[in-house]
Design a protein around this motif. Structure first.
Motif, PDB file in Angstrom:
ATOM      1  N   SER A  54      13.347  57.271  29.660  1.00 33.52           N
ATOM      2  CA  SER A  54      12.274  56.349  30.049  1.00 33.52           C
ATOM      3  C   SER A  54      12.724  55.419  31.170  1.00 33.52           C
ATOM      4  N   VAL A  55      13.984  54.985  31.117  1.00 33.56           N
ATOM      5  CA  VAL A  55      14.520  54.120  32.175  1.00 33.56           C
ATOM      6  C   VAL A  55      14.688  54.925  33.456  1.00 33.56           C
ATOM      7  N   ALA A  56      15.179  56.141  33.338  1.00 34.49           N
ATOM      8  CA  ALA A  56      15.343  57.009  34.510  1.00 34.49           C
ATOM      9  C   ALA A  56      13.996  57.266  35.181  1.00 34.49           C
ATOM     10  N   ASP A  57      12.954  57.481  34.372  1.00 32.22           N
ATOM     11  CA  ASP A  57      11.610  57.707  34.933  1.00 32.22           C
ATOM     12  C   ASP A  57      11.118  56.484  35.691  1.00 32.22           C
ATOM     13  N   GLU A  58      11.320  55.300  35.112  1.00 35.72           N
ATOM     14  CA  GLU A  58      10.892  54.066  35.790  1.00 35.72           C
ATOM     15  C   GLU A  58      11.675  53.849  37.076  1.00 35.72           C
ATOM     16  N   LEU A  59      12.967  54.120  37.036  1.00 32.86           N
ATOM     17  CA  LEU A  59      13.798  53.970  38.231  1.00 32.86           C
ATOM     18  C   LEU A  59      13.341  54.936  39.322  1.00 32.86           C
TER      19      LEU A  59
END
Length: 82
Positions: A7-12
């Motif tokens: 989820s963090v990778a997607d937001e980044l």
């Protein structure tokens, strides 16, 4: 070795697509050494590196207060005070 949650990778990834990294020259290393070019993911709205005191006072603490982690700035405080 640890990795970041998907989820963090997607937001980044979305952030990088919307706001591509800005190449800046920073004076790293020795006082008379060569400046070094780096890519910044987070910059000011003008594309400049974020100064610690700016992010802390104007956005960092405001975000922490909005999240309820620290108390909000008092009504009596000056704009630059937290």
């Amino acid at each position: 070795m640890s990795s970041i949650p998907p989820s963090v990778a997607d937001e980044l990834k979305r952030h990088v697509e919307a706001f591509p990294p800005v190449e800046v020259e920073l004076p790293w290393g020795k006082p008379k050494g060569q400046p070094r070019e780096v890519s910044l993911l987070l910059t000011t709205r003008f594309g400049n590196p974020i100064a610690v005191n700016m992010s802390n006072t104007y956005s960092g603490k405001a975000a922490l207060a909005k999240a309820g982690i620290i108390p909000p700035r008092t009504v009596e405080a000056k704009k630059w005070q937290w």
